[in-house]
Design an enzyme around this catalytic site. Structure first.
Site, PDB file in Angstrom:
ATOM      1  N   ASP A 181       8.253 -19.268 -18.777  1.00  0.00           N
ATOM      2  CA  ASP A 181       7.098 -19.500 -19.285  1.00  0.00           C
ATOM      3  C   ASP A 181       7.151 -20.283 -20.576  1.00  0.00           C
ATOM      4  O   ASP A 181       7.954 -19.901 -21.176  1.00  0.00           O
ATOM      5  CB  ASP A 181       6.597 -17.952 -19.592  1.00  0.00           C
ATOM      6  CG  ASP A 181       5.228 -17.990 -20.090  1.00  0.00           C
ATOM      7  OD1 ASP A 181       4.288 -18.204 -19.828  1.00  0.00           O
ATOM      8  OD2 ASP A 181       5.180 -17.950 -21.604  1.00  0.00           O
TER       9      ASP A 181
ATOM     10  N   GLU B 209       7.857 -24.076 -16.614  1.00  0.00           N
ATOM     11  CA  GLU B 209       6.404 -24.418 -17.175  1.00  0.00           C
ATOM     12  C   GLU B 209       6.821 -25.358 -18.264  1.00  0.00           C
ATOM     13  O   GLU B 209       6.720 -25.079 -19.356  1.00  0.00           O
ATOM     14  CB  GLU B 209       5.805 -23.179 -17.648  1.00  0.00           C
ATOM     15  CG  GLU B 209       4.186 -23.642 -17.817  1.00  0.00           C
ATOM     16  CD  GLU B 209       3.365 -22.554 -19.118  1.00  0.00           C
ATOM     17  OE1 GLU B 209       2.184 -23.014 -19.178  1.00  0.00           O
ATOM     18  OE2 GLU B 209       4.131 -22.027 -19.587  1.00  0.00           O
TER      19      GLU B 209
HETATM   20  C1  GLC Z   1       1.893 -19.818 -20.537  1.00  0.00           C
HETATM   21  C2  GLC Z   1       1.203 -18.650 -19.549  1.00  0.00           C
HETATM   22  C3  GLC Z   1       0.007 -18.274 -20.428  1.00  0.00           C
HETATM   23  C4  GLC Z   1       0.400 -17.484 -21.507  1.00  0.00           C
HETATM   24  C5  GLC Z   1       0.989 -18.358 -22.531  1.00  0.00           C
HETATM   25  C6  GLC Z   1       2.025 -17.415 -23.526  1.00  0.00           C
HETATM   26  O1  GLC Z   1       1.551 -20.823 -21.083  1.00  0.00           O
HETATM   27  O2  GLC Z   1       0.850 -19.610 -18.520  1.00  0.00           O
HETATM   28  O3  GLC Z   1      -1.040 -17.567 -19.319  1.00  0.00           O
HETATM   29  O4  GLC Z   1      -0.719 -17.235 -22.282  1.00  0.00           O
HETATM   30  O5  GLC Z   1       2.360 -18.940 -21.885  1.00  0.00           O
HETATM   31  O6  GLC Z   1       2.798 -16.564 -22.744  1.00  0.00           O
END
Ligand code: GLC
Length: 540
Positions: A209, A271
């Site tokens: 993440d 991500e």
């Molecule tokens: C990422 C997740 C999102 C979350 C953020 C903080 O972008 O996909 O849903 O709010 O991280 O952890």
């Protein structure tokens, strides 16, 4: 252009789709209105039919749910709302029994403000955990230490003043999600231990993440730019910033990779919400960092054939065969495809074309739950809004059965769903679509079966071809087979001109248009219907 290589043995994460489950909204096993682990276990056969090699589970760890599980108070526990660790172990066993892997969300950048680490850290400036988070004195004018902004526009500055010790702490998201200090080796070691905890429970991989955030300018200098992040408003290339993607990232990724590589056949997908391909690729470079990085350039494209083609070609050119693509167009943070591309009322048709793209392109398709049903965003009345960043519409629960039979929870729950379902659950639910050969679900199941049966689609070569301004067309080659896929991005019928890429006699293997018969055609006389995507095979 990527050539077919018959010595290429794909890893599990290269073969089929990875299906994202947002546990709160997938299936509720206990009637409290929120999805849970048992609900997932009960629907694994559904996932298998979508050609999933793996499920990726958004966080189900212990959490006060300020960011619906992305604020974690115990990285090594399942939240009681979702079930128990035993339920989780059973889910892993049942998933593995079906030949499917389990990928967990790993949230390395922050914890909940209720995590015991943060509670200790904020208790005093002398606490041994003080330096596990990022604490600073305010600026001379009494404001926050620097100009960094939280990723959620509604939050504002990325700093909150804490009365108790008279300093500010950093939070890239809400104040309930304080950033961990990865410049402290003790934090890195503790987070590696979290990975091992789940690897020992036979988890097969992690989605990392907000991964660019674990490396920041240690001097915390002003970023001097607009906010960035997965839900930032502007999606254009911008120079590198000081509040993320710092040079320390490469070593931190290597550290995580070493943990994973001590176990057999595990996978990391990041991500990496950067819009600079070179930077994205640096996260998967060298064979010692991540295996996959979500391609956010692709995910943000407008509905434009030339832009899609450029994104595909640019990736292949920059990756030069050394990085494997991870295509996605939807997740729990972005409006659903059927709503996003709904200009001219084409959303549901385009959602079907998107499915063809994802399963037919070279690379791993990431499918967000409900995409296979062509779900649009749900309408959320103001008094039901719960997310700080406007993401409720794409998180509406899955309708499993017609509400007329199963009640208003549509077999997602027997209780009151935590978010409203899509308005058209009567038509879009799983049960109705499963028995309708014209449905989006039936199309996706056929795509999954086609990919599973066709080595050329899994590991074959690929080249995009010129087929007119509004058509995206590409050829997949391998194992003595060739297929051509074409998507009409326009609202008009377009004659398909593929310059002999499949020869003149071809067979329509599959079309996103339920009215198109699967039949033999003359390739050069074929007319693509508005928003149609189809797959052709040469006839010998
Ligand atoms: C990422 C997740 C999102 C979350 C953020 C903080 O972008 O996909 O849903 O709010 O991280 O952890």
């Amino acid at each position: 252009m990527i050539e077919w290589d018959d010595t290429f043995e794909p890893a599990w994460w290269q073969r089929g789709a990875i299906y994202q489950i947002y546990p709160r909204s997938f299936a509720d096993g206990d009637g409290d209105g929120v999805g849970d682990v048992r609900g997932i276990t009960a629907h694994l056969d559904y996932v298998v039919e979508l050609g999933a090699e793996a499920i990726w589970l958004s966080p189900l760890f212990r959490s006060p749910m300020a960011d619906f599980g992305y604020d974690i108070a115990d990285f090594c526990a399942v939240d009681p709302l979702f079930g128990t660790l035993d339920d989780f172990d059973r889910l892993v066993a049942e998933t593995h029994a079906r030949g499917v892997r389990v990928v967990l969300d790993f949230v390395p950048n922050h914890s909940s403000d209720r995590h015991p680490w943060f509670e200790a850290s904020r208790s005093s400036r002398e606490d041994p955990k003080r330096n596990w988070y990022v604490w600073r004195d305010g600026a001379a004018d009494g404001g926050p230490p620097n100009d960094w902004r939280a990723r959620f526009a509604a939050v504002g500055p990325a700093w909150t003043f804490d009365e108790r010790t008279g300093q500010w702490y950093l939070h890239s998201f809400t104040p309930h999600q304080p950033d961990l200090n990865w410049d402290n080796p003790a934090v890195e070691a503790a987070m590696h231990a979290v990975l091992r905890f789940w690897l020992d429970r036979r988890v097969d991989g992690f989605r990392l993440d907000a991964i660019p955030l674990i490396a920041k300018d240690p001097e915390l200098r002003d970023a001097g730019d607009a906010p960035t992040g997965p839900s930032a408003p502007e999606k254009v290339f911008r120079p590198r910033r000081r509040d993320q993607d710092w040079d320390t990232i490469a070593d931190r990724l290597r550290g995580i990779r070493r943990v994973i590589d001590a176990y057999e056949d595990r996978m990391l997908v990041g991500e990496v919400y950067l819009y600079d391909l070179k930077r994205i690729l640096s996260y998967v470079a060298g064979g010692d960092r991540l295996h996959l990085a979500h391609n956010f350039v692709f995910a943000q494209l407008p509905w434009d054939a030339a832009r899609f083609r450029a994104a595909i070609d640019d990736f292949e050119a920059a990756a030069a065969g050394r990085a494997w693509p991870a295509w996605f167009l939807a997740n729990h943070d972005t409006p659903r495809v059927a709503s996003r591309f709904d200009e001219d009322g084409q959303g549901s048709t385009r959602a079907r074309a998107v499915a063809v793209m994802l399963y037919l392109l070279r690379g791993t398709p990431f499918i967000y739950q409900g995409e296979e049903l062509g779900l649009p965003d749900a309408e959320i009345p103001p008094d039901r809004v719960v997310d700080v960043d406007g993401r409720d519409p794409e998180r509406a629960p899955i309708p499993w059965r017609p509400p007329s039979i199963a009640g208003p929870g549509a077999a997602f729950t027997t209780g009151e769903p935590w978010l409203p379902l899509v308005a058209d659950a009567a038509r879009l639910n799983v049960e109705s679509q499963a028995t309708d050969p014209r449905s989006t679900l039936s199309l996706v199941r056929r795509l999954a079966a086609l990919r599973a049966a066709t080595p050329a689609l899994q590991t074959g070569g690929q080249r995009t071809i010129d087929a007119g301004a509004d058509v995206l067309a590409w050829v997949r080659d391998g194992d003595g087979e060739r297929l051509l896929a074409a998507v009409n991005f326009s609202l008009a019928p377009i004659a398909l001109r593929v310059g002999g890429a499949v020869g003149s006699d071809a067979t329509v293997v599959l079309s996103s248009d339920p009215d198109r018969a699967e039949s033999d055609v003359e390739a050069d006389a074929l007319v693509l219907r508005p928003s149609e995507a189809l797959v052709l095979r040469p006839r010998d």
